[in-house]
Design a protein around this motif. Structure first.
Motif: not given
Length: 510
Positions: A106-131
């Motif tokens: 649970f702790p290690t999977f949560f960590l990897a999942f949270m890293m996905v969230a951080i990466g996706a959260a960095m990607f999302k506003p940049v693409i919307i901002g680009t459009i």
């Protein structure tokens, strides 16, 4: 007469951004559409073997932060540049998706999942901002229409690939997601050009400015600490109810205690004439625009119900729905086109359960329906007021969840998903427009930046409720119909409360 917008009028960066969006959505939905099945799947079959309660906590908490982070990551992108932020997001996402398939606790999977969230959260506003930056007033409507189509194309293709490769091994689901993100390195390195950004201006948006805006719109640091404390109690309580470490009665008592402590602390500060202390911690709780905050809370009810199509429905289809009727329909299609019975047998046996259709393929009808009908629905609701469209879209969602109460066979479940999709196509886009209508005219952009916080709350509440209700009603009582009825009631209550909000608060103020 103004000339029509042509596809060639959009610059290269527009198409590069949309292409990266397709691959990013393929990665996300390729994993997320099957995440409930993987997290609760038997260890002997390659799954994690976690409880439904743990699954709800994982999905709810991680996606909650995914929709909170863009407020901060967007400011960082403005300051340091879009291209650098995209590159950093991909550097995080590639290993994060891969490690989702490697980590088994649970702790290690949560960590990897949270890293996905951080990466996706960095990607999302940049693409919307680009459009936003590469379109103008004349082309922005069509530009964002194309963007929304690309989101759903990626959301449609990702689960199809995931369904095919998980028949071989769950590992390939995560390798595929990491691979889709890795492809984006090519586009961001060779083809993406930095649009005009604040990074090159004299006054880039600072994190301090972001925090100041947050206080104005939602509340001060003490208020956020109070709310965050309540959410932590809710999440930790949900995590530990599965093994009876704590009961829901105890969670309620702890929550009441936290509320009382904060109220008493404010009273002490008031008596000390320290309502606006030197630091945020020694200041009284202050709520920003309470009307907007209430709107976010009410809309979170819609998103709580909406998210069940990814959180709960895959498990329900796996455990309770006989989809052999859908497989027979597929066989009829094979026969119509003169395809051999051996080919159909091969297709049927490729499913996770031979003779049954994979859950991710069925819920994928949601993205397919949006691709086919979103433009038509948007055209029909153009003349309707935003609130009217949100209200009836939510009511349609109630109908769809009510259909799922009886969804023990494939075609009924398909009907529920298709009806649900029409409700989503009405309510989701118009909820953003309604936010622009209720915000102060001079602060529309600021308020729009916090719209996704209602989505964040909906993900958190939706995840936790999915885990708790599926465990209590579907798993333990074998009465999933009661679970769907509760979600339908939540959606109906949200619709009624939003109606009262519009009639008694917004129109009364105006």
């Amino acid at each position: 007469m103004e000339a029509k917008i042509k596809l060639k009028d959009f610059p290269q960066t527009f198409w590069v951004a949309n292409t990266m969006e397709i691959f990013e959505r393929m990665a996300w939905y390729g994993f997320f559409a099957v995440s409930s099945l993987y997290i609760t799947g038997a260890i002997s079959e390659g799954g994690l073997g976690f409880s439904d309660e743990d699954r709800g906590v994982l999905q709810g908490v991680v996606t909650f932060f995914l929709y909170l982070f863009p407020v901060v990551s967007g400011a960082l992108a403005d300051r340091y540049g879009f291209k650098k932020m995209l590159f950093a997001a991909f550097v995080i996402l590639v290993p994060a998706y891969y490690f989702l398939g490697v980590f088994k606790t649970f702790p290690t999977f949560f960590l990897a999942f949270m890293m996905v969230a951080i990466g996706a959260a960095m990607f999302k506003p940049v693409i919307i901002g680009t459009i936003t930056k590469v379109t103008n007033e004349r082309s922005s409507s069509m530009g964002f229409g194309i963007f929304y189509m690309m989101v759903n194309i990626g959301g449609f293709l990702g689960p199809i690939v995931a369904g095919i490769v998980r028949a071989i091994s769950w590992d390939y689901v995560f390798i595929a997601s990491a691979g889709w993100i890795a492809v984006n390195f090519i586009f961001v390195t060779l083809f993406y050009k930095e649009p005009t950004s604040e990074a090159k201006s004299a006054n880039p948006r600072s994190l301090k400015k972001v925090m100041t805006d947050m206080v104005e719109v939602l509340g001060n640091g003490r208020f956020f600490l109070f709310v965050f404390g309540l959410l932590v109690i809710l999440v930790m309580g949900s995590k530990f109810t599965s093994d009876n470490t704590i009961t829901w009665a105890q969670i309620i008592y702890i929550s009441i205690g936290w509320i009382v402590v904060n109220v008493i602390y404010d009273m002490v500060l008031n008596k000390m004439n320290n309502a606006n202390g030197a630091s945020w911690f020694t200041s009284k709780m202050k709520l920003g625009d309470w009307k907007f905050g209430l709107f976010l809370l009410l809309m979170s009810g819609f998103w709580t119900s909406f998210n069940q199509i990814f959180y709960t429905l895959p498990l329900y289809i796996r455990d309770f729905v006989d989809t052999s009727d859908l497989m027979m329909a597929v066989k009829s299609i094979f026969n119509f086109f003169g395809l051999s019975n051996e080919l159909f047998a091969s297709f049927s046996n490729s499913m996770a359960t031979p003779g049954q259709v994979n859950p991710e393929y069925i819920i994928n009808l949601n993205a397919g329906a949006i691709i086919l009908f979103q433009v038509m629905i948007s055209y029909f609701v153009t003349r309707l007021k935003p609130f009217t469209t949100i209200f009836w879209g939510t009511i349609i969602t109630v109908v769809s969840l009510s259909i799922l109460v009886f969804g023990t066979v494939g075609w009924i479940t398909v009907a529920g998903i298709v009806v649900f999709s029409f409700g989503e196509m009405m309510a989701s886009p118009k909820s953003k427009e309604y936010t622009g209508k209720i915000a102060p005219p001079e602060k529309v952009a600021l308020y729009m930046g916090y719209f996704y916080w209602c989505v964040a709350l909906g993900n958190l509440f939706g995840g936790i409720l999915s885990g708790q209700l599926y465990a209590a009603f579907a798993r333990d009582m074998q009465r999933p119909d009661l679970m769907w009825l509760i979600f339908a009631i939540i959606a109906l209550a949200s619709a009624m409360l939003i109606l009262l909000y519009d009639r008694l608060i917004i129109k009364k103020v105006k």
